[in-house]
Design an enzyme around this catalytic site. Structure first.
Site, PDB file in Angstrom:
ATOM      1  N   SER A 145       0.850  -1.182   0.000  1.00  0.00           N
ATOM      2  CA  SER A 145       0.000   0.000   0.000  1.00  0.00           C
ATOM      3  C   SER A 145       0.891   1.239   0.000  1.00  0.00           C
ATOM      4  O   SER A 145       1.923   1.271  -0.673  1.00  0.00           O
ATOM      5  CB  SER A 145      -0.937  -0.034   1.216  1.00  0.00           C
ATOM      6  OG  SER A 145      -1.768   1.087   1.252  1.00  0.00           O
ATOM      7  N   TYR A 159      -3.738   7.903  -7.416  1.00  0.00           N
ATOM      8  CA  TYR A 159      -2.855   7.096  -6.566  1.00  0.00           C
ATOM      9  C   TYR A 159      -3.435   6.968  -5.157  1.00  0.00           C
ATOM     10  O   TYR A 159      -3.464   5.879  -4.579  1.00  0.00           O
ATOM     11  CB  TYR A 159      -1.478   7.736  -6.524  1.00  0.00           C
ATOM     12  CG  TYR A 159      -0.420   6.909  -5.835  1.00  0.00           C
ATOM     13  CD1 TYR A 159       0.141   5.802  -6.473  1.00  0.00           C
ATOM     14  CD2 TYR A 159       0.032   7.235  -4.554  1.00  0.00           C
ATOM     15  CE1 TYR A 159       1.122   5.038  -5.844  1.00  0.00           C
ATOM     16  CE2 TYR A 159       1.009   6.485  -3.926  1.00  0.00           C
ATOM     17  CZ  TYR A 159       1.544   5.386  -4.573  1.00  0.00           C
ATOM     18  OH  TYR A 159       2.521   4.633  -3.951  1.00  0.00           O
ATOM     19  N   LYS A 163      -4.623   3.414  -3.458  1.00  0.00           N
ATOM     20  CA  LYS A 163      -4.008   2.864  -2.249  1.00  0.00           C
ATOM     21  C   LYS A 163      -5.018   2.729  -1.107  1.00  0.00           C
ATOM     22  O   LYS A 163      -4.922   1.807  -0.298  1.00  0.00           O
ATOM     23  CB  LYS A 163      -2.804   3.706  -1.834  1.00  0.00           C
ATOM     24  CG  LYS A 163      -1.638   3.607  -2.815  1.00  0.00           C
ATOM     25  CD  LYS A 163      -1.205   2.163  -3.067  1.00  0.00           C
ATOM     26  CE  LYS A 163       0.022   2.086  -3.968  1.00  0.00           C
ATOM     27  NZ  LYS A 163       0.466   0.677  -4.189  1.00  0.00           N
TER      28      LYS A 163
END
Length: 256
Positions: A145, A159, A163
């Site tokens: 992660s 992004y 995550k």
């Protein structure tokens, strides 16, 4: 010195051609594991496998695009074909973070990043879990992660979203697979000195001296091997009562 805590284990690592993936593959081999080195970059990936074998470890390379389900399934099968089974996997493959605010995000790059960072992680989980369930005996899966899955960064909407999704996938898979003695955890790195981070610094016009103190209570960037150590522990039997967790390797960034 690395102790042989993965002795005899069969592992696979995606995104293993460089950075944290390379460090993880090499550390796993040092710890006694047989390693499938998986990456899109065939030249660099083969070099990593060759380095492992030259150092007395055992590794094979497999080219994979983790956004393609058939290729991910073939990667898992290649691991079994090479070494007979699968015991642990590290799903590390990811693209460089995006660089535009939410009001202006690049839709094409959004799709590319989501395909690799989020869908790719889900596909790896799907086929790895099926293999672990089928063969029995449990296993460990580690998703990579990011601190961005906990503390959003500006101008990284894709992004950050991906995550956060990886954290959710990790916990869902852990809930579903404890009955099979399969543990699913994640590692959330902070500022780690990788080609991806260096590229991002260049992209945003920052230097390490300027930026490291903002991201680390220790005032420095982390090293890929420091992240790999967390994955090593999670892959080993030393973490046998740990599942559904996220380990932060971030020099305290998310705690302040």
């Amino acid at each position: 010195m690395t102790f042989p805590i993965l002795d005899g284990k069969v592992t696979l690592v995606t995104g293993a051609a460089m950075g944290m993936g390379e460090a993880t593959a090499k550390l796993f081999a040092e710890a006694g594991a047989k390693v499938l080195v998986a990456d899109m970059n065939e030249e660099r990936g083969r070099a990593v496998a060759e380095d492992i074998n030259a150092s007395g470890g055992t590794a094979v390379f497999h080219r994979v695009n983790v956004a393609d389900s058939a290729q991910v399934r073939a990667m898992v099968q290649a691991t079994v074909d090479a070494f007979g089974r699968l015991d642990a996997a590290v799903n590390n493959a990811a693209l460089t973070p995006d660089d535009k605010p939410t009001a202006e995000f690049d839709e094409d790059y959004w799709d590319r990043l989501m395909a690799v960072d989020l869908k790719g992680t889900a596909l790896c989980l799907k086929w790895e879990l099926q293999q672990l369930i089928r063969q029995g005996g449990g296993g460990s899966v580690i998703n990579i992660s990011s601190v961005s899955g906990f503390r959003p960064q500006p101008e990284n909407p894709a992004y950050v979203a991906a995550k956060h999704g990886v954290n959710g996938l990790t916990k869902t898979a852990a809930l579903e697979n404890g009955k099979h003695n399969i543990r699913v955890n994640a590692v959330a790195p902070g500022a780690i000195d990788t080609p991806m981070l260096r590229g991002a610094l260049e992209q945003f016009g920052f230097t390490e001296a300027d930026y490291a103190p903002q991201l680390s209570l220790l005032g420095r960037f982390g090293q890929p091997r420091e992240v790999a150590q967390a994955s090593l522990w999670l892959a080993s039997d030393q973490s046998s009562y740990v599942t559904g967790s996220v380990i932060h390797v971030d020099a305290g960034y998310t705690s302040r």
